[in-house]
Design a protein around this motif. Structure first.
Motif, PDB file in Angstrom:
ATOM      1  N   MET A   1       0.855  -1.197   0.000  1.00 27.69           N
ATOM      2  CA  MET A   1       0.000   0.000   0.000  1.00 27.69           C
ATOM      3  C   MET A   1       0.887   1.242   0.000  1.00 27.69           C
ATOM      4  O   MET A   1       2.020   1.215   0.479  1.00 27.69           O
ATOM      5  CB  MET A   1      -0.910   0.006   1.228  1.00 27.69           C
ATOM      6  N   TRP A   2       0.327   2.343  -0.493  1.00 23.87           N
ATOM      7  CA  TRP A   2       1.095   3.583  -0.603  1.00 23.87           C
ATOM      8  C   TRP A   2       1.611   4.056   0.748  1.00 23.87           C
ATOM      9  O   TRP A   2       2.687   4.672   0.832  1.00 23.87           O
ATOM     10  CB  TRP A   2       0.234   4.668  -1.252  1.00 23.87           C
ATOM     11  N   ILE A   3       0.886   3.787   1.819  1.00 16.47           N
ATOM     12  CA  ILE A   3       1.289   4.282   3.134  1.00 16.47           C
ATOM     13  C   ILE A   3       2.590   3.619   3.591  1.00 16.47           C
ATOM     14  O   ILE A   3       3.318   4.165   4.432  1.00 16.47           O
ATOM     15  CB  ILE A   3       0.159   4.057   4.177  1.00 16.47           C
ATOM     16  N   ASP A   4       2.929   2.462   3.023  1.00 19.74           N
ATOM     17  CA  ASP A   4       4.153   1.766   3.404  1.00 19.74           C
ATOM     18  C   ASP A   4       5.367   2.243   2.621  1.00 19.74           C
ATOM     19  O   ASP A   4       6.499   1.907   2.973  1.00 19.74           O
ATOM     20  CB  ASP A   4       3.981   0.258   3.183  1.00 19.74           C
ATOM     21  N   ALA A  93       3.687  12.905  -3.324  1.00 21.12           N
ATOM     22  CA  ALA A  93       4.029  14.086  -2.548  1.00 21.12           C
ATOM     23  C   ALA A  93       2.850  14.384  -1.633  1.00 21.12           C
ATOM     24  O   ALA A  93       1.687  14.145  -1.997  1.00 21.12           O
ATOM     25  CB  ALA A  93       4.309  15.274  -3.453  1.00 21.12           C
ATOM     26  N   VAL A  94       3.126  14.912  -0.464  1.00 24.28           N
ATOM     27  CA  VAL A  94       2.095  15.163   0.547  1.00 24.28           C
ATOM     28  C   VAL A  94       2.127  16.636   0.922  1.00 24.28           C
ATOM     29  O   VAL A  94       3.191  17.163   1.269  1.00 24.28           O
ATOM     30  CB  VAL A  94       2.322  14.287   1.806  1.00 24.28           C
ATOM     31  N   ALA A  95       0.976  17.299   0.850  1.00 22.87           N
ATOM     32  CA  ALA A  95       0.907  18.713   1.225  1.00 22.87           C
ATOM     33  C   ALA A  95      -0.473  19.012   1.785  1.00 22.87           C
ATOM     34  O   ALA A  95      -1.481  18.525   1.264  1.00 22.87           O
ATOM     35  CB  ALA A  95       1.193  19.610   0.023  1.00 22.87           C
ATOM     36  N   PHE A  96      -0.502  19.806   2.829  1.00 24.49           N
ATOM     37  CA  PHE A  96      -1.768  20.206   3.437  1.00 24.49           C
ATOM     38  C   PHE A  96      -2.313  21.404   2.670  1.00 24.49           C
ATOM     39  O   PHE A  96      -1.635  22.400   2.490  1.00 24.49           O
ATOM     40  CB  PHE A  96      -1.563  20.577   4.911  1.00 24.49           C
ATOM     41  N   PHE A 126       0.906  14.532 -10.538  1.00 26.70           N
ATOM     42  CA  PHE A 126       0.370  13.340  -9.865  1.00 26.70           C
ATOM     43  C   PHE A 126       1.553  12.445  -9.507  1.00 26.70           C
ATOM     44  O   PHE A 126       2.521  12.374 -10.261  1.00 26.70           O
ATOM     45  CB  PHE A 126      -0.581  12.609 -10.818  1.00 26.70           C
ATOM     46  N   PRO A 127       1.466  11.771  -8.334  1.00 28.04           N
ATOM     47  CA  PRO A 127       0.397  11.749  -7.329  1.00 28.04           C
ATOM     48  C   PRO A 127       0.662  12.728  -6.177  1.00 28.04           C
ATOM     49  O   PRO A 127       1.804  12.940  -5.778  1.00 28.04           O
ATOM     50  CB  PRO A 127       0.444  10.313  -6.818  1.00 28.04           C
ATOM     51  N   ILE A 128      -0.427  13.299  -5.670  1.00 26.27           N
ATOM     52  CA  ILE A 128      -0.387  14.194  -4.510  1.00 26.27           C
ATOM     53  C   ILE A 128      -1.417  13.706  -3.504  1.00 26.27           C
ATOM     54  O   ILE A 128      -2.544  13.354  -3.884  1.00 26.27           O
ATOM     55  CB  ILE A 128      -0.703  15.642  -4.905  1.00 26.27           C
ATOM     56  N   LEU A 129      -1.050  13.705  -2.241  1.00 22.53           N
ATOM     57  CA  LEU A 129      -1.978  13.391  -1.158  1.00 22.53           C
ATOM     58  C   LEU A 129      -2.127  14.622  -0.279  1.00 22.53           C
ATOM     59  O   LEU A 129      -1.126  15.201   0.158  1.00 22.53           O
ATOM     60  CB  LEU A 129      -1.479  12.208  -0.332  1.00 22.53           C
ATOM     61  N   SER A 191      -6.129   2.933  -4.112  1.00 15.20           N
ATOM     62  CA  SER A 191      -4.975   3.225  -4.957  1.00 15.20           C
ATOM     63  C   SER A 191      -4.763   4.732  -5.018  1.00 15.20           C
ATOM     64  O   SER A 191      -5.652   5.530  -4.678  1.00 15.20           O
ATOM     65  CB  SER A 191      -5.198   2.680  -6.360  1.00 15.20           C
ATOM     66  N   LEU A 192      -3.585   5.138  -5.469  1.00 16.66           N
ATOM     67  CA  LEU A 192      -3.314   6.563  -5.617  1.00 16.66           C
ATOM     68  C   LEU A 192      -4.250   7.191  -6.646  1.00 16.66           C
ATOM     69  O   LEU A 192      -4.654   8.350  -6.492  1.00 16.66           O
ATOM     70  CB  LEU A 192      -1.854   6.781  -6.010  1.00 16.66           C
ATOM     71  N   GLU A 193      -4.626   6.446  -7.668  1.00 15.51           N
ATOM     72  CA  GLU A 193      -5.590   6.961  -8.652  1.00 15.51           C
ATOM     73  C   GLU A 193      -6.950   7.170  -8.005  1.00 15.51           C
ATOM     74  O   GLU A 193      -7.627   8.180  -8.263  1.00 15.51           O
ATOM     75  CB  GLU A 193      -5.696   5.997  -9.833  1.00 15.51           C
ATOM     76  N   GLU A 194      -7.373   6.240  -7.167  1.00 20.28           N
ATOM     77  CA  GLU A 194      -8.655   6.386  -6.473  1.00 20.28           C
ATOM     78  C   GLU A 194      -8.620   7.553  -5.499  1.00 20.28           C
ATOM     79  O   GLU A 194      -9.598   8.310  -5.385  1.00 20.28           O
ATOM     80  CB  GLU A 194      -8.993   5.086  -5.730  1.00 20.28           C
TER      81      GLU A 194
END
Length: 227
Positions: A1-4, A93-96, A126-129, A191-194
């Protein structure tokens, strides 16, 4: 999973809140993989005076930026290179409130004649969380504010944070994201796409809410607002 997998957190402090006009003063990128965390931070001379109101928030004055900051173009190029190297591998990449930082960065790159993120990544950033929009997606009916400090409290991941320092805010953002994934396992399994689609849905829903309250308000796309 992406979190890992590896995550790269991103945040800026700026001269103001206008993504088309204002400039980046500080930027931080925090790379996390397993137990390892590596922080990269920059101070730039934005080339314009830093308003006192902005200085009161992040603590950087015009004089400090001019004497200690590096040329903005150099900072922007290094930040863009690190982001695109990471994201081009399909890593998030992760940004608030990502649309603010990424749109402002895109405008700054254009202003200095540098390749934009869209150009470097082939058109799609992409991808951004974005833990802000993910919170709206997984817990859309919860009342209350959703600023970073609010979510740090809500998810119980505070570490005596002093907010409005880019590096501190990135570290807090990454803790919020991991807490969200733990509290909402279905989010972690997407998924990152979802997740990209979920964030776009949450942003559209929020923009519609804003326009119902303030007709004619400025519309923000996600993750980058293109004029």
């Amino acid at each position: 999973m992406w979190i890992d997998g590896p995550l790269l957190g991103f945040d800026t402090e700026t001269t103001g809140v206008d993504v088309k006009r204002d400039r980046i003063v500080t930027a931080s990128l925090v790379y996390q993989e397993g137990p390892d965390t590596t922080c990269h931070s920059w101070l730039a001379d934005p080339g314009i005076p830093i308003p006192e109101a902005a200085s009161r928030i992040h603590g950087i004055t015009t004089e400090q930026a001019r004497h200690e900051g590096r040329p903005a173009a150099e900072v922007l190029e290094e930040v863009a290179q690190m982001l695109t190297t990471h994201m081009s591998q399909g890593l998030p990449a992760v940004a608030f409130n990502a649309s603010y930082d990424f749109t402002l960065l895109e405008q700054e790159l254009k202003r200095h004649g540098l390749a934009t993120l869209r150009e470097r990544l082939g058109g799609t950033v992409f991808p951004i969380l974005d833990p802000y929009l993910l919170d709206r997606y997984v817990d859309r009916y919860r009342r209350g504010k959703r600023r970073l400090e609010n979510l740090v409290d809500h998810y119980g991941v505070g570490q005596n944070d002093g907010f409005h320092d880019a590096e501190t805010d990135v570290l807090a953002t990454l803790r919020v994201l991991r807490a969200q994934a733990q509290r909402f396992p279905r989010m972690a399994s997407m998924s990152l796409e979802e997740l990209d689609g979920a964030q776009r849905e949450a942003n559209s829903e929020f923009q519609a809410f804003i326009h119902r309250r303030r007709p004619g308000a400025y519309s923000t796309a996600w993750p980058i607002t293109v004029d």
